[in-house]
Enzyme design. Structure first.
Site, PDB file in Angstrom:
ATOM      1  NE  ARG A  15      -2.095  -1.570   3.562  1.00  0.00           N
ATOM      2  CZ  ARG A  15      -2.380  -1.884   4.899  1.00  0.00           C
ATOM      3  NH1 ARG A  15      -3.687  -1.318   5.243  1.00  0.00           N
ATOM      4  NH2 ARG A  15      -1.791  -2.407   5.748  1.00  0.00           N
ATOM      5  CE  LYS A  73       0.322  -2.181   9.671  1.00  0.00           C
ATOM      6  NZ  LYS A  73      -0.805  -2.591  10.374  1.00  0.00           N
ATOM      7  CE1 TYR A  92      -5.665   2.700  10.279  1.00  0.00           C
ATOM      8  CE2 TYR A  92      -4.490   2.095   8.472  1.00  0.00           C
ATOM      9  CZ  TYR A  92      -5.897   2.153   9.044  1.00  0.00           C
ATOM     10  OH  TYR A  92      -7.082   2.328   8.398  1.00  0.00           O
ATOM     11  CG  HIS A  94      -2.450  -0.598  15.226  1.00  0.00           C
ATOM     12  ND1 HIS A  94      -3.616  -0.807  15.460  1.00  0.00           N
ATOM     13  CD2 HIS A  94      -2.345  -0.687  13.839  1.00  0.00           C
ATOM     14  CE1 HIS A  94      -4.317  -0.828  14.013  1.00  0.00           C
ATOM     15  NE2 HIS A  94      -3.556  -0.792  13.094  1.00  0.00           N
ATOM     16  CD  GLU A 116      -4.062   2.923  15.680  1.00  0.00           C
ATOM     17  OE1 GLU A 116      -3.234   3.151  16.422  1.00  0.00           O
ATOM     18  OE2 GLU A 116      -4.061   3.631  14.433  1.00  0.00           O
ATOM     19  CB  VAL A 237     -12.906  -8.509  19.599  1.00  0.00           C
ATOM     20  CG1 VAL A 237     -13.196  -7.673  20.787  1.00  0.00           C
ATOM     21  CG2 VAL A 237     -13.786  -9.752  19.625  1.00  0.00           C
ATOM     22  CB  VAL A 265      -9.431  -9.381  11.620  1.00  0.00           C
ATOM     23  CG1 VAL A 265      -9.160  -8.136  10.955  1.00  0.00           C
ATOM     24  CG2 VAL A 265      -9.627 -10.343  10.756  1.00  0.00           C
ATOM     25  CB  ALA A 266      -8.320  -8.584  17.201  1.00  0.00           C
ATOM     26  CG  ASP A 268      -3.903  -4.494  13.626  1.00  0.00           C
ATOM     27  OD1 ASP A 268      -4.896  -4.817  14.389  1.00  0.00           O
ATOM     28  OD2 ASP A 268      -4.196  -4.155  12.432  1.00  0.00           O
TER      29      ASP A 268
END
Length: 368
Positions: A15, A73, A92, A94, A116, A237, A265-266, A268
């Site tokens: 990306r 990222k 992002y 995280h 996020e 979640v 998928v959570a 990160d």
């Protein structure tokens, strides 16, 4: 303002944070845009398109030397050298799942605004939604692949065939990720169960699917039961800006089917599966107790063209505000101010402070 667009260097991350069209908009507003050479190549966006949009094509150090750096990222260890006081980093982050990066941002004095945690008054997360939609829709797709015998899975076809039952997909969480995962899993013909603590979300899904999915209250007993019959478990979640709770615990794994698959998928944000760890597109899975774990932390990077445009559609309006007014944009826009995680060595996001037991400086105090 001078704006830098570095090339993403995380493993197989293709990306790019801004499209040529977005760059043209920034340039027309009077800003200088420095795009690292080949930054858009993975998304099918060559340097020539950025140059035509008014960007200057530069090396990594020059792109990182800008007043504001816009990424996709979070910075990885080899990029920490570029972090410095006075840099506005918009990406992002995280942080609740990354102590090393948190420490690096605090030590350097970077102003870190995290996609996020930008949050609307109604609780919506506008800069997380597009990638959550992509990751949610990808989860049944990558899970179906992992279920193939050659990938270590049970050898089950997600949609089954006439006379042979379809696979059972359990989605833990009914937010943006979970609802998109359920949509694709139903479309692929799977038998789908969705668990969530929000009864209104379960009502919504029950209404739109009209009995084609099973909804269940998310609690330990129901999760423990659901994973025993699941062929594919999708962890979906999210607690905004905070570490995800472990809802699928280590002791549940021996009760699951041999060759079943978990896609968290959570991951990160630390993952909602206790045994999950971050993996890469190059080496996406590992096995514990006979259960295949998929923990790629940048899932949307596998479909970079779709993801780049989807992300940029949402981030550009905020980037324009930051470019025009800097920290003044945070003072004027409470939703954008919620994205502030670090500034001048201070931690300003409660979820990160709680995750690591660090001191919290309220955002209102540093923007006063």
């Amino acid at each position: 303002m001078i704006i830098g667009i570095p090339k993403e260097i995380k493993t197989l991350e293709n990306r790019v944070s801004m499209t040529p069209g977005a760059v043209e908009t920034l340039v027309r507003r009077g800003h200088t845009v420095l795009v690292e050479a080949a930054a858009g190549q993975g998304s099918g966006l060559p340097d020539a398109q950025y140059a035509a949009a008014g960007a200057k094509i530069v090396g990594a150090a020059e792109a990182w030397g800008a007043d504001m750096v816009i990424k996709v990222k979070e910075p990885i260890a080899c990029e920490y050298q570029y972090l410095r006081k006075g840099l506005l980093l918009f990406t992002y982050l995280h942080l609740a799942a990354d102590r090393a990066l948190t420490d690096a941002l605090l030590a350097s004095g970077v102003t870190g605004v995290a996609y996020e945690t930008v949050q609307m008054p109604d609780g919506a997360l506008p800069l997380l939604i597009p990638m959550s939609e992509v990751a949610g829709r990808m989860a049944p797709q990558v899970g179906a692949h992992a279920l193939e015998k050659s990938q270590g899975g049970r050898g089950v076809l997600l949609g089954g065939v006439p006379g042979v039952p379809q696979a059972s997909v359990v989605v833990v969480g009914a937010g943006v990720v979970g609802s998109n995962a359920a949509k694709i899993a139903v479309g692929m013909g799977a038998q789908v169960t969705v668990l969530d603590v929000n009864h209104a979300r379960l009502q919504y899904l029950d209404d739109i699917y009209q009995g084609r999915i099973v909804t269940s209250a998310s609690n330990e007993a129901n999760i423990r039961k659901a994973v025993t019959y699941a062929d594919l478990v999708i962890g979906a979640v999210l607690i905004p800006g905070a570490k995800a709770p472990h809802l699928v615990t280590r002791d549940m794994l021996p009760t699951m089917k041999e060759g079943s698959v978990i896609v968290d998928v959570a991951v990160d944000q630390g993952g909602c599966v206790e045994t999950i760890k971050a993996t890469t597109h190059a080496d996406p899975t590992y096995v514990i107790d006979g259960v295949v774990h998929y923990g790629v932390a940048n899932m949307p990077g596998a479909v970079p063209r779709t993801s780049t445009y989807a992300l940029c559609n949402q981030t550009l309006p905020y980037a324009l505000k930051l470019a025009a007014k800097g920290l003044g944009a945070l003072r004027e826009d409470a939703s954008l101010a919620a994205g502030l995680n670090t500034i001048d060595g201070k931690l300003t996001y409660a979820g990160v402070a709680e995750a690591f037991g660090l001191d919290l400086t309220p955002c209102s105090a540093v923007l006063a």
